[in-house]
Design a protein around this motif. Structure first.
Motif, PDB file in Angstrom:
ATOM      1  N   THR A  20       0.687  -1.244   0.113  1.00 50.71           N
ATOM      2  CA  THR A  20      -0.124   0.126   0.000  1.00 50.71           C
ATOM      3  C   THR A  20       0.815   1.233  -0.048  1.00 50.71           C
ATOM      4  OG1 THR A  20      -0.019  -0.054   2.444  1.00 50.71           O
ATOM      5  CG2 THR A  20      -2.016  -1.200   1.136  1.00 50.71           C
ATOM      6  N   LEU A  21       2.176   1.301   0.188  1.00 47.72           N
ATOM      7  CA  LEU A  21       3.021   2.185   0.651  1.00 47.72           C
ATOM      8  C   LEU A  21       4.346   1.944  -0.372  1.00 47.72           C
ATOM      9  CD1 LEU A  21       2.291   3.420   4.146  1.00 47.72           C
ATOM     10  CD2 LEU A  21       1.541   4.743   2.112  1.00 47.72           C
ATOM     11  N   TYR A  22       4.838   2.668  -0.943  1.00 44.37           N
ATOM     12  CA  TYR A  22       6.206   2.843  -1.508  1.00 44.37           C
ATOM     13  C   TYR A  22       6.808   4.215  -1.262  1.00 44.37           C
ATOM     14  CZ  TYR A  22       4.471  -1.256  -3.856  1.00 44.37           C
ATOM     15  OH  TYR A  22       3.745  -2.583  -4.339  1.00 44.37           O
ATOM     16  N   VAL A  23       8.086   4.108  -1.190  1.00 43.01           N
ATOM     17  CA  VAL A  23       8.853   5.527  -1.104  1.00 43.01           C
ATOM     18  C   VAL A  23      10.283   5.324  -1.829  1.00 43.01           C
ATOM     19  CG1 VAL A  23      10.356   7.003   0.315  1.00 43.01           C
ATOM     20  CG2 VAL A  23       8.246   6.042   1.433  1.00 43.01           C
ATOM     21  N   LEU A  24      10.416   6.049  -2.884  1.00 40.47           N
ATOM     22  CA  LEU A  24      11.529   6.185  -3.496  1.00 40.47           C
ATOM     23  C   LEU A  24      12.374   7.482  -2.929  1.00 40.47           C
ATOM     24  CD1 LEU A  24      10.104   5.980  -7.312  1.00 40.47           C
ATOM     25  CD2 LEU A  24      10.946   4.253  -5.725  1.00 40.47           C
ATOM     26  N   PHE A  25      13.486   7.179  -2.703  1.00 43.18           N
ATOM     27  CA  PHE A  25      14.474   8.212  -2.159  1.00 43.18           C
ATOM     28  C   PHE A  25      15.657   8.239  -2.866  1.00 43.18           C
ATOM     29  CE2 PHE A  25      15.738   4.453   0.362  1.00 43.18           C
ATOM     30  CZ  PHE A  25      16.920   4.743   0.375  1.00 43.18           C
ATOM     31  N   GLY A  26      16.329   9.318  -2.682  1.00 45.80           N
ATOM     32  CA  GLY A  26      17.813   9.356  -3.375  1.00 45.80           C
ATOM     33  C   GLY A  26      17.848  10.633  -4.397  1.00 45.80           C
ATOM     34  N   GLU A  27      19.039  11.050  -4.958  1.00 48.37           N
ATOM     35  CA  GLU A  27      19.340  12.135  -5.708  1.00 48.37           C
ATOM     36  C   GLU A  27      19.102  11.719  -7.419  1.00 48.37           C
ATOM     37  OE1 GLU A  27      23.448  10.578  -4.548  1.00 48.37           O
ATOM     38  OE2 GLU A  27      21.310  10.384  -3.734  1.00 48.37           O
ATOM     39  N   ARG A  80      -5.666   1.201  -7.169  1.00 47.78           N
ATOM     40  CA  ARG A  80      -5.416   2.677  -7.677  1.00 47.78           C
ATOM     41  C   ARG A  80      -3.872   3.131  -7.454  1.00 47.78           C
ATOM     42  NH1 ARG A  80      -8.177   7.383  -8.607  1.00 47.78           N
ATOM     43  NH2 ARG A  80     -10.247   6.468  -8.334  1.00 47.78           N
ATOM     44  N   VAL A  81      -3.450   3.822  -8.121  1.00 51.40           N
ATOM     45  CA  VAL A  81      -1.972   4.389  -7.846  1.00 51.40           C
ATOM     46  C   VAL A  81      -1.841   5.950  -7.875  1.00 51.40           C
ATOM     47  CG1 VAL A  81       0.569   4.487  -8.943  1.00 51.40           C
ATOM     48  CG2 VAL A  81      -0.824   2.359  -9.216  1.00 51.40           C
ATOM     49  N   VAL A  82      -1.307   6.305  -6.742  1.00 51.21           N
ATOM     50  CA  VAL A  82      -1.195   7.679  -6.448  1.00 51.21           C
ATOM     51  C   VAL A  82       0.157   7.906  -6.208  1.00 51.21           C
ATOM     52  CG1 VAL A  82      -1.953   9.840  -4.972  1.00 51.21           C
ATOM     53  CG2 VAL A  82      -3.553   7.828  -5.450  1.00 51.21           C
ATOM     54  N   VAL A  83       0.812   8.967  -6.765  1.00 55.85           N
ATOM     55  CA  VAL A  83       2.142   9.428  -6.856  1.00 55.85           C
ATOM     56  C   VAL A  83       2.216  10.736  -6.150  1.00 55.85           C
ATOM     57  CG1 VAL A  83       4.344   9.685  -7.954  1.00 55.85           C
ATOM     58  CG2 VAL A  83       2.789   8.119  -8.776  1.00 55.85           C
ATOM     59  N   ALA A 110      -2.278   2.086  -4.080  1.00 53.04           N
ATOM     60  CA  ALA A 110      -0.595   2.007  -3.704  1.00 53.04           C
ATOM     61  C   ALA A 110      -0.138   3.492  -3.908  1.00 53.04           C
ATOM     62  CB  ALA A 110       0.197   1.207  -5.053  1.00 53.04           C
ATOM     63  N   LEU A 111       0.226   3.911  -2.760  1.00 53.14           N
ATOM     64  CA  LEU A 111       0.568   5.484  -2.684  1.00 53.14           C
ATOM     65  C   LEU A 111       2.057   5.454  -2.587  1.00 53.14           C
ATOM     66  CD1 LEU A 111       0.009   8.410  -1.993  1.00 53.14           C
ATOM     67  CD2 LEU A 111       0.232   7.817   0.318  1.00 53.14           C
ATOM     68  N   ILE A 112       2.778   6.131  -3.759  1.00 53.08           N
ATOM     69  CA  ILE A 112       4.050   6.066  -4.074  1.00 53.08           C
ATOM     70  C   ILE A 112       4.744   7.708  -3.723  1.00 53.08           C
ATOM     71  CG2 ILE A 112       5.837   5.880  -5.889  1.00 53.08           C
ATOM     72  CD1 ILE A 112       3.854   3.944  -7.262  1.00 53.08           C
ATOM     73  N   CYS A 113       5.567   7.469  -2.648  1.00 51.16           N
ATOM     74  CA  CYS A 113       6.141   8.623  -2.621  1.00 51.16           C
ATOM     75  C   CYS A 113       7.530   9.040  -2.924  1.00 51.16           C
ATOM     76  CB  CYS A 113       5.962   9.165  -1.054  1.00 51.16           C
ATOM     77  SG  CYS A 113       4.382   9.011  -0.175  1.00 51.16           S
ATOM     78  N   THR A 114       7.808  10.175  -3.271  1.00 49.53           N
ATOM     79  CA  THR A 114       9.045  10.129  -3.723  1.00 49.53           C
ATOM     80  C   THR A 114       9.861  11.576  -2.884  1.00 49.53           C
ATOM     81  OG1 THR A 114       8.975  12.086  -5.254  1.00 49.53           O
ATOM     82  CG2 THR A 114       8.521   9.687  -6.153  1.00 49.53           C
TER      83      THR A 114
END
Length: 333
Positions: A20-27, A80-83, A110-114
């Motif tokens: 349900t939750l994804y986090v993309l982190f980095g430069e 549903r996908v929310v970015v 699926a909430l995708i946070c960056t």
């Protein structure tokens, strides 16, 4: 939750294990785009994107809308996908809203946070604990080598080890630029083709690299007519405006790094080795950095941030945004 590789996440999705939750982190902005495309495609699995896929910026209004959409049931789809892009910019009060959602996320979204923060520890703790985290850090060494091979393989092209080495030799690790050159190589080789060092030398770099160095030199020496001329040349060569923008951002990033290292009294040879720059380019950057204060370089970078926002939110032609950025960089006193 420990950070996972994109391959691990894909394997989970292939087994129909949707989080349900994804986090993309980095430069590394390129990896953010690449991984978002992969995740959205896998999560939606052919469902209508118009009704089930939304991308919002992480300001107060964008956060509220993103969380509202995340709590909405999907339409004619299992998920549903929310970015939500740029959660590193959220205020503390807004972060608490996101944390409250993360404590009880919608099972059908699926909430995708960056976040461009380079370290996972800067991501809100609740997200660290409850989300699948994926690192999007700048690639180098074996990781960069593997990325080149993987990208070529996806286009049904084989690269020899010598070709990969030739491709990466004396180049920076800007994935936007490398991707552009790989596309040219793969088109040149054709489906099921083989790429050898001779192909790399025939197709890549020469005219573009000359233009990149010329643009950097014009910006560093504040030569407005020359900078506009080189910019026009790059665009006429077919370079995408966003790729040219990434070149300019890289120039500013290198300028800041060189300024910092020279203040630490490192010599040109050591700076070149640290930053992976050819010696003549390093000497050029040192000369430019001496003509500006640290505060000036910071202002220039802020100008680039504003241009990035204009690319994403304004209706101005991309070339006009670039020209305004070049004028601002060359005019800053």
């Amino acid at each position: 939750m420990p950070a996972q590789s994109i391959r691990q996440v894909i394997r989970r999705l292939e087994q129909h294990q949707i989080d349900t939750l994804y986090v993309l982190f980095g430069e590394e902005a390129y990896l953010h785009q690449e991984y978002l495309a992969i995740l959205s495609q896998r999560l939606l699995e052919g469902a209508p994107r118009d009704f089930n896929f939304d991308v919002l910026q992480a300001d107060s209004d964008g956060l509220a809308e993103a969380l509202s959409l995340a709590r909405t049931l999907p339409m004619m789809a299992a998920c549903r996908v929310v970015v939500l892009q740029g959660i590193h910019q959220l205020r503390k009060a807004d972060v608490r809203q996101l944390e409250q959602y993360a404590e009880a996320p919608s099972e059908s979204t699926a909430l995708i946070c960056t976040s461009t923060d380079p370290e996972i520890k800067k991501v809100p703790r609740i997200l660290q604990q409850n989300a699948v985290t994926i690192a999007c850090k700048r690639l180098s060494g074996d990781q960069l080598h593997d990325w080149v091979v993987r990208t070529a393989t996806r286009q049904q092209v084989r690269m020899s080890e010598a070709a990969v080495e030739a491709f990466l030799q004396d180049q920076d690790n800007d994935l936007f630029l490398l991707s552009r050159e790989l596309d040219k190589l793969c088109t040149y080789a054709g489906p099921e083709g083989d790429i050898e060092p001779a192909d790399v030398h025939a197709v890549c770099y020469a005219s573009r690299q000359q233009s990149i160095f010329a643009l950097s030199d014009a910006l560093g020496s504040r030569q407005i007519p020359r900078a506009f001329h080189v910019l026009e040349q790059l665009l006429q060569q077919g370079e995408a405006p966003l790729l040219v923008f990434s070149m300019i951002v890289r120039h500013l990033r290198l300028l800041w790094s060189v300024k910092t290292l020279t203040q630490q009294r490192q010599n040109a040879g050591r700076i070149a080795k640290t930053l992976g720059l050819p010696a003549h380019v390093c000497r050029q950057m040192i000369s430019h950095s001496r003509q500006m204060s640290s505060a000036q370089i910071q202002r220039l970078y802020q100008t680039a941030v504003e241009a990035d926002l204009a690319f994403k939110t304004s209706n101005k032609p991309p070339q006009a945004v670039l020209e305004r950025l070049v004028l601002a960089l060359c005019s800053d006193a």
